[in-house]
Design a protein around this motif. Structure first.
Motif, short mmCIF file in Angstrom:
data_model
loop_
_atom_site.label_atom_id
_atom_site.label_comp_id
_atom_site.label_asym_id
_atom_site.label_seq_id
_atom_site.Cartn_x
_atom_site.Cartn_y
_atom_site.Cartn_z
N TYR A 546 0.83 -1.21 0.00
CA TYR A 546 0.00 0.00 0.00
C TYR A 546 0.86 1.26 0.00
O TYR A 546 0.64 2.19 -0.77
CB TYR A 546 -0.91 -0.01 1.22
N LYS A 547 1.87 1.26 0.86
CA LYS A 547 2.74 2.43 0.96
C LYS A 547 3.48 2.70 -0.35
O LYS A 547 3.61 3.86 -0.78
CB LYS A 547 3.75 2.22 2.10
N ALA A 548 3.93 1.63 -0.98
CA ALA A 548 4.68 1.80 -2.23
C ALA A 548 3.75 2.15 -3.41
O ALA A 548 4.00 3.10 -4.16
CB ALA A 548 5.47 0.54 -2.54
N GLN A 549 2.68 1.39 -3.55
CA GLN A 549 1.91 1.46 -4.79
C GLN A 549 0.86 2.56 -4.81
O GLN A 549 0.32 2.86 -5.88
CB GLN A 549 1.29 0.10 -5.08
N THR A 550 0.59 3.18 -3.66
CA THR A 550 -0.25 4.39 -3.73
C THR A 550 0.52 5.51 -4.41
O THR A 550 -0.07 6.44 -4.98
CB THR A 550 -0.68 4.84 -2.33
N GLY A 551 1.85 5.43 -4.37
CA GLY A 551 2.67 6.45 -5.04
C GLY A 551 2.93 6.16 -6.51
O GLY A 551 3.43 7.02 -7.23
N TRP A 552 2.59 4.94 -6.94
CA TRP A 552 2.72 4.62 -8.36
C TRP A 552 1.55 5.23 -9.11
O TRP A 552 0.51 5.55 -8.53
CB TRP A 552 2.76 3.12 -8.58
N LEU A 553 1.73 5.38 -10.42
CA LEU A 553 0.69 6.09 -11.18
C LEU A 553 0.28 5.31 -12.43
O LEU A 553 1.11 4.91 -13.25
CB LEU A 553 1.20 7.47 -11.63
N ILE A 554 -1.02 5.08 -12.52
CA ILE A 554 -1.64 4.63 -13.77
C ILE A 554 -2.61 5.74 -14.16
O ILE A 554 -3.68 5.88 -13.57
CB ILE A 554 -2.37 3.28 -13.62
N SER A 555 -2.21 6.53 -15.12
CA SER A 555 -2.99 7.73 -15.42
C SER A 555 -4.27 7.44 -16.20
O SER A 555 -5.23 8.20 -16.10
CB SER A 555 -2.13 8.73 -16.21
N ASP A 556 -4.29 6.36 -16.94
CA ASP A 556 -5.52 6.02 -17.68
C ASP A 556 -6.55 5.47 -16.70
O ASP A 556 -6.33 4.44 -16.03
CB ASP A 556 -5.21 4.98 -18.76
N GLU A 557 -7.66 6.15 -16.58
CA GLU A 557 -8.65 5.82 -15.55
C GLU A 557 -9.19 4.41 -15.71
O GLU A 557 -9.32 3.66 -14.74
CB GLU A 557 -9.80 6.83 -15.60
N ARG A 558 -9.50 4.04 -16.93
CA ARG A 558 -10.07 2.70 -17.16
C ARG A 558 -9.06 1.62 -16.83
O ARG A 558 -9.41 0.61 -16.18
CB ARG A 558 -10.53 2.59 -18.61
N LEU A 559 -7.82 1.81 -17.26
CA LEU A 559 -6.78 0.83 -16.95
C LEU A 559 -6.54 0.76 -15.45
O LEU A 559 -6.37 -0.34 -14.89
CB LEU A 559 -5.48 1.21 -17.68
N ARG A 560 -6.53 1.91 -14.80
CA ARG A 560 -6.32 1.93 -13.34
C ARG A 560 -7.41 1.14 -12.61
O ARG A 560 -7.11 0.35 -11.71
CB ARG A 560 -6.30 3.39 -12.86
N GLU A 561 -8.65 1.32 -13.03
CA GLU A 561 -9.76 0.59 -12.41
C GLU A 561 -9.67 -0.90 -12.68
O GLU A 561 -9.97 -1.73 -11.81
CB GLU A 561 -11.10 1.14 -12.91
#
Length: 619
Positions: A546-561
């Protein structure tokens, strides 16, 4: 002597000589001599009368012409009738000169007539210039010339599918033609042409100046930074189109209305400004071949190619036009060579783009963004670019940057070389560029120490590439086969991420698991962990993720979901099963989360904003 068979002065001379011979013979004049004498006297009387009439008309015409010298008012400002009256006097003077020419007796009158004619020509030259300057169409009335398209033009005339606008007010065209005819007929064609050429050239120079087209040397252009050059290219494209399609067509039409078929006047008028524009194109073509210039260079090349038939038509009627046509073709060739070379070097620039640090958060790399948007923009020039690449695809004059063997194999696998479709050369190069980009991304992914983040980075970038292709004209270039393969590729990266991240975390929830793993969020422990220890191990591993991957970014909303949903499917099912089995046998102090808590927390992943969970977290 018989009947005289000659006329005019020769008849008089012959008659006089005959009478002299008769008188010298000391004989009485014969009847024939007397007849000749009578005819001679009659003819002499008639000649004297005609000479007096010519002299009288000459004095009258000269008076009309010279009278204007004391009047500073421009004749045609008084109206066409006043101008035509002056031209009538000039034309009559020219006729009187023709009658006086060749006579020795009227030498003084002839000299006077020529002097007055010269005065008249000087006046007509001033009047001609005055009409050209004062009746030129004002800049405000020609604002449409500066438009980027021809759709909003001021009303004009169509001439062979070209729009002709009025550069001079139509009501004075006939006056200009009459003045030109009079000056040319009087032998002052050079003076008339010089005036027209000078005035119209200044008008074209002023037009270019008003539209911010500067007179730049090749050195000036080569010293420009990209922002300045880009601005100047955009102005050049706009003005070049309108100059050729409207201004030059209108200028040639004006020339024809005034001078008829004397096309060298048109060439002399516009040659220098046209060469000025071509020099700018040449300077751009020999400048540094930087990728950001390619779209503008292609735009210039496409425009020059489009306008070539019109240039040939405009400058086809006179040998002076040959130099313009030749230079135009040379600039077009250089722009084409420059565009092709810049495109080929673009691939080399991608391959050589090196990073020393991983891109934050595993997001879409700027290189990926740049390359894909670049390729998208190039589709606007598909026909032109494909043609340029096809011309030298097998040539050796332009070095094509080499590709690594794995890239070549990938291109050969994905690209159908025997494809009957159009834009084959362009497609082959686009495939190669995409493969070079992928190879570069693979290298950049190795900069991440966290294996899961490597997969997120590749997932983001491959997904971005695929979406850009599917949602643009690139889909017609890359085709369904490429799209299917790369959709599978980014989905595979998503699967690899899930395994690298969640298998170590969920290993704590396996009854026969070791409670240890590798990668992000790996747990610690040993075999035969008790349930409470497994809860503790899971909590620690999950919080690390959680600590690491909340800082990662998937900018495409659909892909992120989608990634969050799949993570939830992995975690929630496994945790619910373990939680249901042991919740009554383990103290609540060790059960930190319930499934609802985990579902909410998973929604925080890949937002690009690092978060952490405190040890005091309780449901």
């Amino acid at each position: 002597m018989g009947e005289f068979e000659v006329d005019g002065e020769e008849k008089l001379i012959v008659a006089a000589e005959y009478l002299v011979q008769e008188l010298r013979s000391n004989k009485s004049l014969t009847r024939n001599a007397k007849k000749v004498l009578g005819s001679l006297l009659s003819e002499l009387s008639r000649v004297v009368i005609i000479s007096e009439e010519i002299e009288q008309r000459l004095n009258l015409v000269c008076e009309k012409i010279t009278a204007r010298e004391v009047d500073e008012t421009m004749i045609w400002d008084l109206g066409s009738d006043a101008g035509n009256e002056f031209l009538g006097a000039v034309n009559e003077l020219r006729g009187l000169i023709d009658r006086l020419d060749g006579t020795t007796e009227e030498e003084v009158s002839l000299r006077k007539a020529h002097d007055v004619l010269q005065t008249a020509m000087a006046r007509l030259e001033d009047e001609f210039k005055h009409l050209l300057v004062e009746h030129a169409v004002e800049e405000g009335s020609m604002a449409s010339f500066g438009a980027a398209s021809t759709e909003d033009l001021v009303p004009g005339r169509n001439s062979e599918d070209h729009i002709v606008v009025d550069l001079i007010r139509p009501e004075v065209i006939s006056d200009l033609k009459n003045i030109a005819d009079a000056m040319i007929a009087s032998g002052y064609d050079r003076e008339c042409i010089q005036v027209c050429t000078t005035v119209r050239k200044e008008a074209l120079d002023e037009f270019l100046y008003d539209h911010e087209v500067e007179k730049l040397s090749i050195e000036d252009v080569l010293k420009m930074d990209w922002a300045t050059l880009n601005t100047n290219i955009k102005k050049w494209v706009r003005v070049m189109r309108n100059i050729v399609q409207m201004y030059l067509v209108s200028e040639k039409s004006l020339n024809s209305q005034i001078f008829g078929e004397l096309n060298e006047i048109f060439v002399d008028t516009v040659k220098a400004p046209v060469m000025q524009l071509l020099n700018f194109g040449e300077a751009v073509s020999i400048g540094p071949r930087q990728p950001e210039k390619l779209l503008r260079i292609l735009e210039m090349y496409e425009l020059v190619s489009e306008l070539l038939p019109e240039i040939d038509s405009l400058f086809s009627d006179h040998h002076l036009g040959l130099s313009v046509r030749t230079e135009y073709r040379e600039v077009m060739r250089r722009l084409g060579d420059c565009a092709r070379a810049t495109f080929l070097e673009f691939k080399s620039a991608i391959a050589s783009d090196v990073s020393s640090h991983p891109f934050p958060g595993g997001a879409v790399h700027p290189l990926t963004n740049y390359v894909m948007n670049y390729l998208m923009a190039l589709t606007d020039f598909s026909q032109t670019l494909d043609s340029l690449l096809m011309e030298h695809e097998d040539g050796e004059d332009l070095a094509i940057p080499p590709s690594p063997p794995d890239v070549i194999n990938q291109v050969e696998e994905e690209f159908p070389y025997d494809s009957p479709e159009k834009f084959v050369a362009m497609k082959r190069h686009f495939y190669s560029i995409a493969s070079v980009l992928e190879a570069n991304l693979q290298v950049k992914s190795k900069l991440y120490r966290d294996v899961s983040l490597r997969h997120i980075f590749l997932l983001n970038n491959l997904h971005y590439m695929t979406r850009k292709v599917l949602n643009s004209e690139l889909k017609h270039i890359f085709g369904d086969r490429w799209n299917r393969k790369h959709t599978w590729k980014f989905q595979q990266q998503a699967t690899e991420y899930e395994r690298a991240t969640w298998l170590p975390v969920l290993s704590f929830l396996k009854e026969d698991g070791s409670g240890s793993g590798s990668g992000s969020g790996s747990g610690s422990g040993s075999r035969n962990l008790r349930p409470r220890e497994r809860f503790q191990g899971f909590n620690s591993a999950f919080e690390e993720v959680y600590k690491a991957q909340t800082g990662w970014l998937i900018s495409d909303e659909r892909l992120r979901e989608d990634v969050r949903t799949k993570a939830s499917m992995w975690v929630i099912q496994a945790y619910w099963t373990f939680y249901s089995r042991h919740k009554n046998s383990v103290s609540e102090r060790y059960i930190k989360y319930i499934t609802d808590d985990l579902e909410k927390l998973l929604l925080d992943l890949f937002a690009g904003s690092p978060k952490s969970l405190s040890n005091s977290y309780r449901r």
